[in-house]
Design a protein around this motif. Structure first.
Motif, PDB file in Angstrom:
ATOM      1  N   LYS A  72      -3.045 -68.170  14.109  1.00  0.00           N
ATOM      2  CA  LYS A  72      -4.155 -69.097  14.353  1.00  0.00           C
ATOM      3  C   LYS A  72      -4.734 -69.609  13.040  1.00  0.00           C
ATOM      4  O   LYS A  72      -5.042 -70.797  12.897  1.00  0.00           O
ATOM      5  N   LYS A  73      -4.895 -68.714  12.071  1.00  0.00           N
ATOM      6  CA  LYS A  73      -5.447 -69.093  10.775  1.00  0.00           C
ATOM      7  C   LYS A  73      -4.552 -70.112  10.069  1.00  0.00           C
ATOM      8  O   LYS A  73      -5.024 -71.013   9.385  1.00  0.00           O
ATOM      9  N   LEU A  74      -3.258 -69.962  10.254  1.00  0.00           N
ATOM     10  CA  LEU A  74      -2.301 -70.881   9.638  1.00  0.00           C
ATOM     11  C   LEU A  74      -2.048 -72.132  10.483  1.00  0.00           C
ATOM     12  O   LEU A  74      -1.234 -72.979  10.132  1.00  0.00           O
ATOM     13  N   ASN A  75      -2.734 -72.221  11.627  1.00  0.00           N
ATOM     14  CA  ASN A  75      -2.665 -73.408  12.486  1.00  0.00           C
ATOM     15  C   ASN A  75      -1.240 -73.663  12.997  1.00  0.00           C
ATOM     16  O   ASN A  75      -0.755 -74.800  13.007  1.00  0.00           O
ATOM     17  N   ILE A  76      -0.582 -72.587  13.427  1.00  0.00           N
ATOM     18  CA  ILE A  76       0.780 -72.709  13.932  1.00  0.00           C
ATOM     19  C   ILE A  76       0.758 -72.685  15.466  1.00  0.00           C
ATOM     20  O   ILE A  76       0.343 -71.699  16.062  1.00  0.00           O
ATOM     21  N   PRO A  77       1.206 -73.749  16.131  1.00  0.00           N
ATOM     22  CA  PRO A  77       1.210 -73.796  17.597  1.00  0.00           C
ATOM     23  C   PRO A  77       2.077 -72.698  18.196  1.00  0.00           C
ATOM     24  O   PRO A  77       3.037 -72.224  17.565  1.00  0.00           O
ATOM     25  N   THR A 122      -4.533 -57.704   9.447  1.00  0.00           N
ATOM     26  CA  THR A 122      -5.000 -58.688  10.419  1.00  0.00           C
ATOM     27  C   THR A 122      -4.020 -58.754  11.584  1.00  0.00           C
ATOM     28  O   THR A 122      -2.813 -58.642  11.390  1.00  0.00           O
ATOM     29  N   LYS A 123      -4.540 -58.949  12.775  1.00  0.00           N
ATOM     30  CA  LYS A 123      -3.684 -59.077  13.949  1.00  0.00           C
ATOM     31  C   LYS A 123      -2.809 -60.318  13.804  1.00  0.00           C
ATOM     32  O   LYS A 123      -3.276 -61.366  13.369  1.00  0.00           O
ATOM     33  N   GLY A 166       1.017 -58.046  19.148  1.00  0.00           N
ATOM     34  CA  GLY A 166       0.224 -56.826  19.174  1.00  0.00           C
ATOM     35  C   GLY A 166       0.285 -56.021  17.895  1.00  0.00           C
ATOM     36  O   GLY A 166      -0.101 -54.851  17.876  1.00  0.00           O
ATOM     37  N   GLU A 167       0.796 -56.594  16.806  1.00  0.00           N
ATOM     38  CA  GLU A 167       0.919 -55.872  15.545  1.00  0.00           C
ATOM     39  C   GLU A 167      -0.116 -56.376  14.532  1.00  0.00           C
ATOM     40  O   GLU A 167      -0.589 -57.509  14.613  1.00  0.00           O
ATOM     41  N   TYR A 168      -0.422 -55.506  13.540  1.00  0.00           N
ATOM     42  CA  TYR A 168      -1.352 -55.859  12.466  1.00  0.00           C
ATOM     43  C   TYR A 168      -0.602 -55.896  11.138  1.00  0.00           C
ATOM     44  O   TYR A 168       0.157 -54.975  10.822  1.00  0.00           O
ATOM     45  N   PHE A 169      -0.815 -56.977  10.372  1.00  0.00           N
ATOM     46  CA  PHE A 169      -0.128 -57.126   9.098  1.00  0.00           C
ATOM     47  C   PHE A 169      -1.090 -57.661   8.046  1.00  0.00           C
ATOM     48  O   PHE A 169      -2.160 -58.193   8.356  1.00  0.00           O
TER      49      PHE A 169
END
Length: 441
Positions: free
Chosen positions: A390-395, A383-384, A371-374
């Motif tokens: 998700k952008k970094l494709n981390i499961p 960005t949330k 729930g944080e933005y960085f």
């Protein structure tokens, strides 16, 4: 020597052998013959490992007997004690898994594990797999040469019956441990061995030979399926051992199940039943969620992410955990056996450059902040964190155990992918942080 010529030929090629030694009849005959083999080939380095499960009143006495026997035969001896919870789950399976963990801890480079599985073990295992509703793989029984969790295993007694081992031990005046728990028929293998099989052999003396013949046929058919699916598996299995499942929608159910089964075997997870395969397809592959749907199989989980199936070991989540790094001049030992964090004065490969904390700033390590933005690298807009992952494709399961560095409540860096906030980075004095991910146990 009790080893067949072919087996003896294979054994003498191994220069380093670690023997799984329980002290029972089978492993005593095995160890005795390896000692004889060492006399013929003195370059063989022989060691014995004994796992005391502490499940029997005489467990410690057996450990001592094993030690004395190894001392007599001039064999380096390793003994490891474990405590198992008798009330939870299949105690035999838990004991087996713990043994292989220990073997993995003590194995040396280029060393092979040798176990005392014999022909009767092979035969009983086939019938137990038949009870579970296993396919060709299970009905193929025990392999003489196998790899489990990167451990190389060899079973030199697999073509020798227990009756032969007993006669050999008596004729050579060997002494071994008699485990009275082998008479306890609450265990499936003992019930099969002591109650069911004597009646079957009395009625059908040829039964054992027929089962072993069927097992041989199943093994050949399993090898044929592997050969036919090999090219497909190479395309679908990725470098991280995940399975790209989109092409499976076009295949027949039979072919699809065979591919998933082969992929699970490739990841060294226990073989699934037909019902489990159906659950994997309907509840995981066809699920709309990448996060909520997963299935436990033994010590593994089957999950999906971005059109790929993953077979991962069960993990302890560090979600919402916060740790205070009181003195950054000392290494910070991460929880959950994730390794250590170091602050360095100069750049080293795979280090992250960040600003030094100000005098009033405390350093924290947090996990899975939601729930944080960085800021993501040089982006001008926050960005949330979910979108960053998700952008970094981390499961999702990896996110739980990635350390996040904070100064007070200010996010500084995500240490896996070098995400650095732009806030408060005007401090000119820099430090370098290095994550040593090696197992620290």
């Amino acid at each position: 020597m009790i080893f067949k010529k072919k087996t003896q030929f294979i054994l003498h090629k191994f220069q380093k052998i670690l023997v799984a030694y329980s002290g029972g009849l089978d492993s005593t005959v095995l160890l005795y013959n390896l000692v004889k083999l060492r006399k013929i080939y003195p370059y063989i380095k022989l060691r014995a490992i004994h796992v005391n499960h502490n499940l029997n009143f005489y467990s410690n006495q057996w450990s001592k007997m094993c030690f004395l026997q190894c001392q007599k035969w001039n064999i380096p001896f390793i003994c490891k004690n474990i405590i198992l919870n008798k009330k939870q789950g299949n105690i035999e399976e838990k004991a087996r898994l713990e043994r292989y963990k220990i073997f993995n801890d003590f194995i040396e480079n280029n060393e092979i594990i040798v176990t005392a599985h014999h022909l009767d073990d092979h035969y009983e295992t086939i019938l137990l797999f038949l009870k579970r509703g296993s396919g060709l793989k299970g009905l193929s029984g025990i392999s003489q040469i196998n790899i489990i969790n990167k451990l190389r295993l060899f079973r030199p007694l697999l073509d020798i019956s227990r009756k032969e081992l007993l006669h050999y031990a008596i004729n050579n005046n060997l002494h071994w441990v008699e485990d009275q728990s082998n008479l306890n028929n609450k265990y499936d293998r003992n019930f099969l061995r002591n109650v069911i099989l004597p009646q079957i052999h009395n009625r059908w003396p040829f039964f054992k030979k027929s089962v072993l013949k069927t097992s041989s046929i199943c093994r050949e058919q399993e090898e044929l399926i592997t050969e036919l699916l090999n090219s497909v598996m190479k395309r679908l299995i990725q470098s991280n051992n995940s399975l790209f499942f989109i092409p499976l929608y076009k295949f027949s159910i039979v072919k699809r199940n065979s591919i998933i089964r082969k992929w699970i075997e490739f990841n060294q997870c226990q073989m699934p039943s037909k019902k489990i395969l159906s659950i994997i397809w309907k509840n995981i592959v066809c699920s709309k969620s990448d996060y909520k749907s997963y299935l436990k199989i033994g010590i593994y989980q089957i999950r999906k992410y971005n059109f790929h199936l993953f077979c991962i070991k069960n993990f302890f989540t560090l979600k919402n955990k916060v740790y205070y790094w009181s003195n950054i001049s000392l290494p910070f030992i991460l929880p959950n056996n994730l390794g250590k964090l170091f602050i360095l004065n100069k750049y080293k490969k795979n280090t992250l450059q960040i600003r030094k904390p100000k005098n009033k700033e405390k350093v924290y390590i947090k996990f899975f902040v939601t729930g944080e933005y960085f800021f993501l690298n040089n982006m001008k807009k926050k960005t949330k964190i979910h979108d960053i992952w998700k952008k970094l494709n981390i499961p999702i399961w990896e996110r739980y155990n990635i350390p996040l560095l904070f100064y007070n409540n200010l996010f500084i860096a995500e240490l896996k992918n070098n995400i650095v906030t732009l806030e408060g980075n005007d401090n000119k004095e820099k430090i370098f942080i290095f994550w040593n991910k090696k197992n620290i146990n």
